[in-house]
Design an enzyme around this catalytic site. Structure first.
Site, PDB file in Angstrom:
ATOM      1  N   ASP A  77       0.780  -1.311  -0.142  1.00 14.72           N
ATOM      2  CA  ASP A  77       0.165   0.089  -0.183  1.00 14.72           C
ATOM      3  C   ASP A  77       0.819   1.106  -0.128  1.00 14.72           C
ATOM      4  O   ASP A  77       2.055   1.433   0.183  1.00 14.72           O
ATOM      5  CB  ASP A  77      -1.330  -0.108   1.221  1.00 14.72           C
ATOM      6  CG  ASP A  77      -0.302   0.038   2.586  1.00 14.72           C
ATOM      7  OD1 ASP A  77       0.771  -0.895   2.575  1.00 14.72           O
ATOM      8  OD2 ASP A  77      -1.520   0.466   3.553  1.00 14.72           O
ATOM      9  N   GLU A 142       0.457  -0.946   5.836  1.00 11.22           N
ATOM     10  CA  GLU A 142       0.914  -0.777   6.871  1.00 11.22           C
ATOM     11  C   GLU A 142       0.707   0.449   6.974  1.00 11.22           C
ATOM     12  O   GLU A 142       0.931   1.509   8.008  1.00 11.22           O
ATOM     13  CB  GLU A 142       2.590  -1.157   5.918  1.00 11.22           C
ATOM     14  CG  GLU A 142       3.188  -0.878   7.621  1.00 11.22           C
ATOM     15  CD  GLU A 142       3.417   0.552   7.401  1.00 11.22           C
ATOM     16  OE1 GLU A 142       4.370   0.741   8.403  1.00 11.22           O
ATOM     17  OE2 GLU A 142       3.861   1.287   6.204  1.00 11.22           O
TER      18      GLU A 142
END
Ligand SMILES: [Zn+2]
Length: 390
Positions: A77, A142
């Site tokens: 991400d 994350e």
């Protein structure tokens, strides 16, 4: 050839705008690629616990069913590209300009994932039957909540008997120069918001009021002057930074009713969030009492713990990582615990974890980029580490 592979994979990953949460495309891309290399891949979708659904990838190559494994942990991400007009290039086009690869997620941390994949591909080309297992723990969350990502995959691994001996996290660890810093822990972080509630009144009659500004300023001075510790071998001293101060302005002749301040504390492994919070409570209590005349001030504290401090004591993995960095980058890396949080805080409960990746200077910024030479060196460093696991 495989260093070229690291670059190509980086470009493919950057072209998939994968924001935190579920993104089938980015996880599928990696899963398909690793499956072709012989990995057993499982997509693990988690949801709940007051957070959005996330897909994660667990991939393992362990032909000899060895108890010794090295994992690479990372996140696909990326944070928002922000103001698109401020970018000189499309953040998701993965263009190469001169000696740089431009794109959101280049340094944080799609290139590092690609470098490890390419390193593994090259390594397995020469050692198709290693004596140890190689794994990937990839999450697409994350940067945001980090609730349905790495933590839950680690739990799943434990329940399913997937052993993890060593883990490299590919976060960008170098401040200025590639190869200068390896991370083995982090400071903890708590954001506080303190409000002092006094008693409003006329500035000419302070005896009938309790000025919350006076109390707050005194309180902040005590906290800022407080020496939490001296730091230690791996940690800087604990530090407090005041980030905002405010009180309502009712006019030049009015003592306001309340005053607030926000501050952040980055603390080392000589404290934990509980001891820090207790200290703040104590100082607030003392400060608001001490200033009361016939009226007593009160206080409210809100806080958000971003993470506890941790140290993954440097052992075998840190040792071989240092040697590989020295060999490939020709500089001696520092073992450090500086910077923001990462998923290493979860992994450290399972095995020795070491973080090493690209230069973090442009992470989360507009025009994020990675130097092509650094991508090649990172791939070579990871490869050298794999060669030394045996
Ligand atoms: Zn990151």
């Amino acid at each position: 050839m495989t260093t070229q592979k690291a670059l190509e994979l980086s470009q493919e990953l950057i072209k998939i705008p994968s924001f935190s949460g579920k993104n089938d495309e980015v996880i599928k891309f990696l899963s398909d690629y690793l499956t072709k290399l012989g990995f057993n891949c499982e997509t693990l979708e988690y949801e709940g616990d007051s957070s959005y659904p996330v897909n994660n990838l667990h991939a393992i190559f362990n032909p000899k069913k060895s108890d010794k494994t090295i994992y690479f942990a990372g996140h696909t991400d990326v944070v928002s590209a922000g103001d698109l007009s401020a970018w000189k290039n499309d953040p998701f086009a993965a263009e190469i300009v001169g000696d740089k690869l431009i794109g959101r997620g280049a340094v944080d941390m799609k290139c590092a994932i690609s470098c490890f994949v390419a390193a593994v591909e090259e390594f397995l080309g020469n050692n198709p039957n290693p004596n140890f297992g190689i794994g990937f723990l990839i999450t697409n969350d994350e940067e945001a909540d980090s609730i349905n990502g790495t933590q839950k995959v680690l739990k799943w691994m434990k329940e399913n008997n997937y052993k993890i001996t060593y883990c490299i996290v590919g976060e960008p660890t170098n401040p200025e120069k590639f190869g200068e810093m390896i991370k083995i822990g982090r400071r903890g972080s708590i954001n506080f918001s303190v409000k002092i509630i006094g008693r409003q009144g006329h500035v000419a009659y302070p005896e009938n009021a309790v000025n919350p500004n006076t109390i707050l300023i005194n309180l902040l001075k005590i906290l800022k002057d407080h020496k939490f510790d001296n730091g230690n071998q791996f940690f800087d001293p604990t530090n407090l930074e005041i980030t905002a101060i405010s009180s309502p302005n009712f006019g030049n002749n009015v003592i306001p009713n309340e005053a607030s301040a926000n501050f952040n504390i980055r603390f080392n492994n000589e404290h934990n969030s509980k001891s820090i919070i207790e200290l703040i409570e104590y100082v607030c209590q003392k400060s608001s009492k001490g200033f009361g005349n016939k009226f007593i001030a009160s206080y409210e504290i809100e806080y958000k713990i971003s993470g506890e401090s941790f140290l993954s004591s440097p052992k075998f993995l840190a040792e071989i990582m240092i040697k590989s960095v020295e060999k490939i980058c020709k500089i001696k890396p520092l073992l450090s615990t500086t910077g923001g949080t990462s998923d290493a805080r979860f992994i450290k409960d399972y095995c020795e974890v070491v973080e090493f990746g690209l230069i973090n200077k442009t992470a989360h910024q507009v025009n994020e980029f990675a130097d092509l030479e650094d991508i090649f060196k990172l791939q070579q460093t990871y490869l050298d580490v794999l060669k030394n696991i045996n």
